[in-house]
Design a protein around this motif. Structure first.
Motif, PDB file in Angstrom:
ATOM      1  N   LEU A  20     -18.422  13.044 -17.494  1.00  0.00           N
ATOM      2  CA  LEU A  20     -17.978  14.332 -16.958  1.00  0.00           C
ATOM      3  C   LEU A  20     -18.824  14.663 -15.744  1.00  0.00           C
ATOM      4  CD1 LEU A  20     -16.378  17.030 -17.197  1.00  0.00           C
ATOM      5  CD2 LEU A  20     -18.263  17.856 -18.636  1.00  0.00           C
ATOM      6  N   LEU A  21     -18.164  15.003 -14.633  1.00  0.00           N
ATOM      7  CA  LEU A  21     -18.849  15.404 -13.410  1.00  0.00           C
ATOM      8  C   LEU A  21     -18.318  16.763 -12.987  1.00  0.00           C
ATOM      9  CD1 LEU A  21     -18.847  12.118 -13.281  1.00  0.00           C
ATOM     10  CD2 LEU A  21     -19.526  12.500 -10.900  1.00  0.00           C
ATOM     11  N   VAL A  22     -19.215  17.689 -12.710  1.00  0.00           N
ATOM     12  CA  VAL A  22     -18.871  19.024 -12.220  1.00  0.00           C
ATOM     13  C   VAL A  22     -19.656  19.236 -10.935  1.00  0.00           C
ATOM     14  CG1 VAL A  22     -18.823  21.481 -12.706  1.00  0.00           C
ATOM     15  CG2 VAL A  22     -18.497  19.852 -14.575  1.00  0.00           C
ATOM     16  N   ARG A  23     -18.931  19.435  -9.838  1.00  0.00           N
ATOM     17  CA  ARG A  23     -19.583  19.572  -8.538  1.00  0.00           C
ATOM     18  C   ARG A  23     -19.021  20.774  -7.802  1.00  0.00           C
ATOM     19  NH1 ARG A  23     -21.002  14.670  -4.418  1.00  0.00           N
ATOM     20  NH2 ARG A  23     -22.281  15.894  -2.979  1.00  0.00           N
ATOM     21  N   ASP A  24     -19.923  21.540  -7.178  1.00  0.00           N
ATOM     22  CA  ASP A  24     -19.490  22.692  -6.373  1.00  0.00           C
ATOM     23  C   ASP A  24     -20.044  22.548  -4.967  1.00  0.00           C
ATOM     24  OD1 ASP A  24     -22.081  24.362  -5.978  1.00  0.00           O
ATOM     25  OD2 ASP A  24     -22.076  23.963  -8.135  1.00  0.00           O
ATOM     26  N   ASN A  25     -19.532  23.345  -4.057  1.00  0.00           N
ATOM     27  CA  ASN A  25     -19.974  23.319  -2.660  1.00  0.00           C
ATOM     28  C   ASN A  25     -20.788  24.557  -2.319  1.00  0.00           C
ATOM     29  OD1 ASN A  25     -17.971  25.212  -2.755  1.00  0.00           O
ATOM     30  ND2 ASN A  25     -16.869  24.483  -0.933  1.00  0.00           N
ATOM     31  N   GLY A  26     -21.553  25.039  -3.318  1.00  0.00           N
ATOM     32  CA  GLY A  26     -22.319  26.261  -3.131  1.00  0.00           C
ATOM     33  C   GLY A  26     -23.621  26.055  -2.390  1.00  0.00           C
ATOM     34  N   LEU A  71     -23.423  18.133 -11.628  1.00  0.00           N
ATOM     35  CA  LEU A  71     -23.753  17.944 -13.044  1.00  0.00           C
ATOM     36  C   LEU A  71     -23.084  16.667 -13.530  1.00  0.00           C
ATOM     37  CD1 LEU A  71     -23.790  20.634 -15.805  1.00  0.00           C
ATOM     38  CD2 LEU A  71     -22.404  18.586 -16.140  1.00  0.00           C
ATOM     39  N   CYS A  72     -23.886  15.716 -14.010  1.00  0.00           N
ATOM     40  CA  CYS A  72     -23.372  14.432 -14.499  1.00  0.00           C
ATOM     41  C   CYS A  72     -23.683  14.311 -15.989  1.00  0.00           C
ATOM     42  CB  CYS A  72     -24.001  13.257 -13.745  1.00  0.00           C
ATOM     43  SG  CYS A  72     -23.770  13.305 -11.956  1.00  0.00           S
ATOM     44  N   LEU A  73     -22.654  14.085 -16.757  1.00  0.00           N
ATOM     45  CA  LEU A  73     -22.803  13.982 -18.203  1.00  0.00           C
ATOM     46  C   LEU A  73     -22.171  12.678 -18.680  1.00  0.00           C
ATOM     47  CD1 LEU A  73     -23.332  15.089 -21.067  1.00  0.00           C
ATOM     48  CD2 LEU A  73     -21.158  16.290 -20.908  1.00  0.00           C
ATOM     49  N   SER A  74     -22.907  11.945 -19.528  1.00  0.00           N
ATOM     50  CA  SER A  74     -22.413  10.696 -20.091  1.00  0.00           C
ATOM     51  C   SER A  74     -22.607  10.747 -21.602  1.00  0.00           C
ATOM     52  CB  SER A  74     -23.174   9.503 -19.484  1.00  0.00           C
ATOM     53  OG  SER A  74     -22.749   8.293 -20.077  1.00  0.00           O
ATOM     54  N   VAL A 106     -26.352  11.988 -22.201  1.00  0.00           N
ATOM     55  CA  VAL A 106     -27.390  12.045 -21.179  1.00  0.00           C
ATOM     56  C   VAL A 106     -26.902  12.972 -20.074  1.00  0.00           C
ATOM     57  CG1 VAL A 106     -28.751  10.748 -19.502  1.00  0.00           C
ATOM     58  CG2 VAL A 106     -28.161   9.713 -21.702  1.00  0.00           C
ATOM     59  N   LEU A 107     -27.740  13.917 -19.684  1.00  0.00           N
ATOM     60  CA  LEU A 107     -27.393  14.895 -18.657  1.00  0.00           C
ATOM     61  C   LEU A 107     -28.305  14.709 -17.453  1.00  0.00           C
ATOM     62  CD1 LEU A 107     -25.837  17.478 -17.770  1.00  0.00           C
ATOM     63  CD2 LEU A 107     -27.703  18.786 -18.805  1.00  0.00           C
TER      64      LEU A 107
END
Length: 421
Positions: free
Chosen positions: A365-371, A410-413, A397-398
């Motif tokens: 799971l990847l969550v990315r913003d341009n903030g 945010l990278c989640l495996s 693993v985060l």
């Protein structure tokens, strides 16, 4: 048996073996030297025998007393020459160094005196004996010095170990402010540094857990207050309005237009009430997970969040996502929900991208913003700690990446086997 006693035992055995080996080598070399000297002395005895037969007077005087390795002794009347006085150890040493000393030679002189000429290895044996004593004394001295040095070093190490055990006992009792003193030994300094770092980490974790507990309790109270306010404001007001309009229907039952208007108003109140209850239930528990798969539930979540926050949200779902049990789906759903909440509160972003895919028996799971992002490393807040705890409960693993002006990633495996399908 303590460690010091075991070390002393091994050192003692080592020095005993070393001393025995040195003594064996010394005896071997001494035996060769004694036998070589005795062969030379046998030649001298043959010469003395010839000289005595030719000139008996040559064996009198100082000649016989100055000979090396040859003993000339007058034979008493009884015909037996007493042996030289030697200790038992010297006798054993003589028998070992010169196992075959040869028979003594007796001569009858013209004057009627009888002499005995025999090999005398006493000087050589005494030299070997002195060398053995020196070797044993040197080994004993080295053994004692080694034991004293080991005792001194081990006691220093044990003092550090005692301090470590005392510190661990204090930590086990909850006293996380204990610290070890750094000694001059590099190993002791390293041990003290690692222990102090461990105690500092435990103290920080304890403080974080206390802060997280307080935050969760405050959040629980906020949720209860919000729930009570929502039930009071929405449910109470709409039910009051519905009851009033129901009473009005009884009054205007003969007026069709008033009945239609009241019924329409009742329908609006019911719709608002239903939407409010749906939003409240969705916040309390994602009921959609019981009816929908994870991908469909995430699509519905991102659509509602985009409509509520006005921030563009792009969801990219991989193919052939595995079926997960309900608790795991709920954790992943809450992870995405909390990540979006953090973006809405802190990121100041205009777009969020979410990607969920299954690769190599792991769900990523990847969550990315341009903030606005932040400078790493940064102490995690309550939201990120909550996400970390959920990831830990899933065995995943985060990883977090950010830099100023580049937003957050945010990278989640999570390990997922096909057996869960």
């Amino acid at each position: 048996m303590t460690a010091l006693w075991r070390i002393n035992l091994w050192v003692t055995l080592f020095f005993a073996l070393l001393a025995l080996l040195g003594a064996a080598l010394l005896l071997r070399q001494g035996s060769a030297d004694v036998q070589r000297e005795m062969r030379a002395a046998e030649t001298m005895i043959e010469y003395l025998q010839v000289a005595a037969l030719r000139d008996p007077a040559s064996l009198h005087g100082g000649l016989a007393g100055n000979l090396r390795h040859v003993r000339v002794t007058p034979v008493p009347a009884q015909g037996v020459v007493p042996p030289a006085a030697e200790s038992a150890l010297q006798q054993w040493l003589a028998a070992h160094l010169l196992p075959d000393a040869g028979p003594a030679l007796q001569l009858q002189l013209d004057d009627g005196q009888r002499l005995q000429i025999a090999l005398d290895p006493a000087d050589e044996i005494e030299e070997v004996w002195d060398s053995l004593l020196q070797l044993l004394l040197l080994s004993l001295l080295a053994w004692l010095v080694s034991l004293l040095s080991i005792a001194w070093a081990v006691r220093r190490g044990l003092r550090v170990l005692d301090e470590l055990l005392a510190g661990l006992a204090q930590v086990s009792q909850g006293q996380l402010d204990v610290r070890l003193v750094a000694h001059r030994m590099p190993e002791a300094r390293s041990l003290a540094g690692r222990f102090n770092a461990m105690a500092t980490t435990l103290q920080q974790v304890q403080a974080d857990n206390a802060e997280l507990t307080q935050a969760l309790m405050a959040l629980q109270e906020q949720e209860r207050a919000r729930l009570g306010q929502t039930l009071h404001d929405d449910l109470g007001q709409y039910l009051t309005g519905i009851r009033a309009q129901a009473s009005l229907l009884q009054i205007v039952a003969e007026q069709p237009e008033a009945v239609r208007s009241t019924a329409h108003s009742l329908e609006g109140h019911c719709e608002h009430l239903q939407n409010g209850f749906r939003a409240l239930i969705r916040d309390l528990y994602p009921v959609v997970l019981e009816r929908l798969e994870l991908d469909a539930a995430l699509q519905l979540l991102t659509q509602d969040w985009q409509s509520a926050q006005g921030i563009r949200c792009r969801l990219l779902l991989g193919e052939a996502l595995p079926d997960l049990p309900l608790p795991s789906k709920a954790h992943l759903y809450r992870l995405v929900q909390e990540a979006l909440t953090n973006v809405a509160r802190h990121a100041q972003a205009s777009e969020v991208r979410i990607r969920l895919q299954y690769q190599g028996r792991r769900l990523r799971l990847l969550v990315r913003d341009n903030g606005r992002g932040a400078q790493m490393p940064q102490r995690a807040g309550i939201g990120l700690r909550s996400i970390s705890e959920r990831v830990r409960s899933l065995g995943g693993v985060l990883r977090l990446h950010s830099r100023p002006g580049a937003g957050w990633l945010l990278c989640l495996s999570i390990p997922v086997g096909r057996a869960s399908q």
